[in-house]
Design a protein around this motif. Sequence first.
Motif, PDB file in Angstrom:
ATOM      1  N   UNK A  24       0.841  -1.198   0.000  1.00 36.21           N
ATOM      2  CA  UNK A  24       0.000   0.000   0.000  1.00 36.21           C
ATOM      3  C   UNK A  24       0.875   1.247   0.000  1.00 36.21           C
ATOM      4  N   UNK A  25       1.849   1.276   0.904  1.00 42.72           N
ATOM      5  CA  UNK A  25       2.766   2.415   0.957  1.00 42.72           C
ATOM      6  C   UNK A  25       3.999   2.062   1.761  1.00 42.72           C
ATOM      7  N   UNK A  26       5.065   2.809   1.489  1.00 46.61           N
ATOM      8  CA  UNK A  26       6.291   2.744   2.273  1.00 46.61           C
ATOM      9  C   UNK A  26       6.296   3.967   3.171  1.00 46.61           C
ATOM     10  N   UNK A  40       7.689   0.345   8.580  1.00 48.89           N
ATOM     11  CA  UNK A  40       8.374   0.838   7.395  1.00 48.89           C
ATOM     12  C   UNK A  40       7.489   0.743   6.156  1.00 48.89           C
ATOM     13  N   UNK A  41       6.416  -0.066   6.240  1.00 49.13           N
ATOM     14  CA  UNK A  41       5.518  -0.244   5.099  1.00 49.13           C
ATOM     15  C   UNK A  41       4.157  -0.730   5.574  1.00 49.13           C
ATOM     16  N   UNK A  42       3.173  -0.587   4.666  1.00 47.76           N
ATOM     17  CA  UNK A  42       1.849  -1.169   4.868  1.00 47.76           C
ATOM     18  C   UNK A  42       1.560  -2.069   3.678  1.00 47.76           C
ATOM     19  N   UNK A  65       7.866  -2.041  -5.144  1.00 47.23           N
ATOM     20  CA  UNK A  65       7.301  -0.702  -5.080  1.00 47.23           C
ATOM     21  C   UNK A  65       5.844  -0.675  -4.650  1.00 47.23           C
ATOM     22  N   UNK A  66       5.328   0.533  -4.448  1.00 44.29           N
ATOM     23  CA  UNK A  66       3.917   0.732  -4.103  1.00 44.29           C
ATOM     24  C   UNK A  66       3.055   0.124  -5.211  1.00 44.29           C
ATOM     25  N   UNK A  67       1.994  -0.567  -4.802  1.00 39.96           N
ATOM     26  CA  UNK A  67       1.068  -1.297  -5.671  1.00 39.96           C
ATOM     27  C   UNK A  67       1.672  -2.582  -6.227  1.00 39.96           C
ATOM     28  N   UNK A  68       2.899  -2.903  -5.845  1.00 39.67           N
ATOM     29  CA  UNK A  68       3.505  -4.151  -6.286  1.00 39.67           C
ATOM     30  C   UNK A  68       2.818  -5.342  -5.649  1.00 39.67           C
TER      31      UNK A  68
END
Length: 82
Positions: A24-26, A40-42, A65-68
């Motif tokens: 979702x995000x870093x 550090x991330x969601x 990465x995000x959305x990976x």
Amino acid sequence: MTAIEIKADEALWRNNMLPEGSVVKWTVADGGFARAGHAIAEVRIEGAVHDIVAPVDGRLKVAVGVNGVIEPGMLLATLVPA
């Protein structure tokens, strides 16, 4: 120094039917400094959002990465201990 691998914990999929999730995000940028015990991330798995926590202080190198798309046990990032 040896980098520490941050992987998607297989336990996050214990009660889920889908074999994949997504980042979702870093909350710490690639190359940024992470603090032990801090998120550090969601990641999202079947609608539930889970925090990924740094096990040690160190410099973050993002692998997904995000959305990976992620799968159980997949490498998300590495941390080079400070």
